[in-house]
Write a protein that holds these residues in place. Structure first.
Motif, PDB file in Angstrom:
ATOM      1  N   ALA A  94       3.670  -1.197  12.418  1.00  0.00           N
ATOM      2  CA  ALA A  94       5.048  -0.799  12.164  1.00  0.00           C
ATOM      3  C   ALA A  94       5.257   0.613  12.693  1.00  0.00           C
ATOM      4  N   VAL A  95       6.452   0.864  13.188  1.00  0.00           N
ATOM      5  CA  VAL A  95       6.794   2.189  13.725  1.00  0.00           C
ATOM      6  C   VAL A  95       8.000   2.712  12.956  1.00  0.00           C
ATOM      7  N   TYR A  96       7.904   3.964  12.527  1.00  0.00           N
ATOM      8  CA  TYR A  96       8.979   4.592  11.758  1.00  0.00           C
ATOM      9  C   TYR A  96       9.388   5.908  12.409  1.00  0.00           C
ATOM     10  N   SER A  97      10.656   6.268  12.220  1.00  0.00           N
ATOM     11  CA  SER A  97      11.123   7.618  12.497  1.00  0.00           C
ATOM     12  C   SER A  97      11.419   8.256  11.145  1.00  0.00           C
ATOM     13  N   GLY A  98      12.056   9.415  11.146  1.00  0.00           N
ATOM     14  CA  GLY A  98      12.339  10.092   9.892  1.00  0.00           C
ATOM     15  C   GLY A  98      11.179  10.967   9.466  1.00  0.00           C
ATOM     16  N   SER A  99      10.949  11.057   8.170  1.00  0.00           N
ATOM     17  CA  SER A  99       9.859  11.861   7.619  1.00  0.00           C
ATOM     18  C   SER A  99       9.073  11.009   6.640  1.00  0.00           C
ATOM     19  N   CYS A 100       7.896  11.492   6.246  1.00  0.00           N
ATOM     20  CA  CYS A 100       7.056  10.706   5.349  1.00  0.00           C
ATOM     21  C   CYS A 100       7.757  10.400   4.030  1.00  0.00           C
ATOM     22  N   GLY A 101       8.644  11.291   3.607  1.00  0.00           N
ATOM     23  CA  GLY A 101       9.354  11.055   2.371  1.00  0.00           C
ATOM     24  C   GLY A 101      10.601  10.217   2.532  1.00  0.00           C
ATOM     25  N   SER A 102      10.994   9.985   3.785  1.00  0.00           N
ATOM     26  CA  SER A 102      12.213   9.220   4.058  1.00  0.00           C
ATOM     27  C   SER A 102      12.052   8.484   5.392  1.00  0.00           C
ATOM     28  N   LEU A 103      11.198   7.483   5.396  1.00  0.00           N
ATOM     29  CA  LEU A 103      10.876   6.754   6.622  1.00  0.00           C
ATOM     30  C   LEU A 103      11.988   5.773   6.992  1.00  0.00           C
ATOM     31  N   ASN A 149       5.755  -5.506  13.815  1.00  0.00           N
ATOM     32  CA  ASN A 149       5.253  -6.687  14.512  1.00  0.00           C
ATOM     33  C   ASN A 149       3.961  -7.169  13.874  1.00  0.00           C
ATOM     34  N   ASP A 150       3.880  -8.473  13.668  1.00  0.00           N
ATOM     35  CA  ASP A 150       2.678  -9.079  13.109  1.00  0.00           C
ATOM     36  C   ASP A 150       1.806  -9.614  14.242  1.00  0.00           C
ATOM     37  N   ASP A 151       2.221 -10.691  14.864  1.00  0.00           N
ATOM     38  CA  ASP A 151       1.493 -11.271  15.995  1.00  0.00           C
ATOM     39  C   ASP A 151       2.436 -11.319  17.188  1.00  0.00           C
ATOM     40  N   ASN A 152       1.951 -10.908  18.350  1.00  0.00           N
ATOM     41  CA  ASN A 152       2.807 -10.945  19.533  1.00  0.00           C
ATOM     42  C   ASN A 152       2.195 -11.854  20.584  1.00  0.00           C
ATOM     43  N   GLY A 153       2.105 -13.125  20.241  1.00  0.00           N
ATOM     44  CA  GLY A 153       1.571 -14.093  21.187  1.00  0.00           C
ATOM     45  C   GLY A 153       2.420 -14.226  22.429  1.00  0.00           C
ATOM     46  N   ALA A 154       3.732 -13.970  22.285  1.00  0.00           N
ATOM     47  CA  ALA A 154       4.636 -14.075  23.433  1.00  0.00           C
ATOM     48  C   ALA A 154       4.273 -13.074  24.519  1.00  0.00           C
ATOM     49  N   ALA A 155       3.644 -11.957  24.129  1.00  0.00           N
ATOM     50  CA  ALA A 155       3.243 -10.940  25.104  1.00  0.00           C
ATOM     51  C   ALA A 155       1.810 -11.169  25.580  1.00  0.00           C
TER      52      ALA A 155
END
Length: 199
Positions: free
Chosen positions: A91-100, A106-112
């Motif tokens: 998982a990718v987040y922006s923001g801050s650790c206290g407010s992500l 993404n779980d599985d990316n078989g399509a890629a």
């Protein structure tokens, strides 16, 4: 040694060996376009962290954290694709650790073409924004591997790669990484000869 005394001795030692990047606040910095070794076998399940929303029922996990700041606007990838030994989630987040703010999960990316239930996340990164990359295993899985976070693509260096321009809109340029090419010589250059320039 009595049991109570042994526990009193061992507990601080075990606490001192905890992974720094086991929490968002200890996220390790990654170098772009470089493989970063990862291993979540010593990670803990932090119930206070956001739930993983991809891969079925939202859940917490044995997670580890990394971070980087986008150097430009571009389509970025955080990849464990064919790079990990276990069933991963990312998982990718922006923001801050206290407010992500979740950017992508993404779980599985078989399509890629990602085998072994490995993950690849892609999103539009914004220049100057700090991103947190969170890695875990599906269903409590753990293991090792490498994380690859991509940087911006190189500038167009050949005529066939010419970037489109918008009339009356300034376009930043940078020739510091442009090699000498086989493009036609600049007839106006002093003494002629090849010049370093994005073609």
């Amino acid at each position: 040694m009595p049991t109570a005394a042994l526990l009193a001795f061992v507990a601080p030692v075990l606490a001192g060996t905890a992974m720094a990047q086991d929490e968002c606040s200890g996220a390790a910095s990654v170098a772009l376009d470089t493989l970063t070794p990862i291993d979540n076998t010593s990670a803990t399940n932090n119930a206070a962290a956001p739930l993983f929303t991809c891969g079925g029922t939202p859940s917490s996990a044995l997670d580890i954290w990394y971070e980087f700041t986008a150097p430009a606007d571009y389509v970025a990838q955080a990849s464990l694709c064919n790079l990990a030994t276990f069933d991963t989630r990312i998982a990718v987040y922006s923001g801050s650790c206290g407010s992500l703010v979740l950017e992508i999960c993404n779980d599985d990316n078989g399509a890629a073409g990602c085998a072994g239930f490995t993950s690849l996340a892609e999103w539009s990164a914004v220049a100057g924004t700090q991103y947190f990359v969170r890695i875990a295993g599906f269903g409590g899985a753990s293991g090792a591997g490498d994380l690859l976070v991509t940087g911006p693509p190189p500038p167009p260096d050949e005529c066939v790669d010419a970037a489109p321009l918008t009339p009356d809109v300034p376009e930043p340029i940078d020739t510091t990484v442009a090699p000498t090419t086989a493009a036609p010589q600049y007839s106006c250059a002093a003494g002629g000869g090849a010049a370093q320039s994005p073609a």
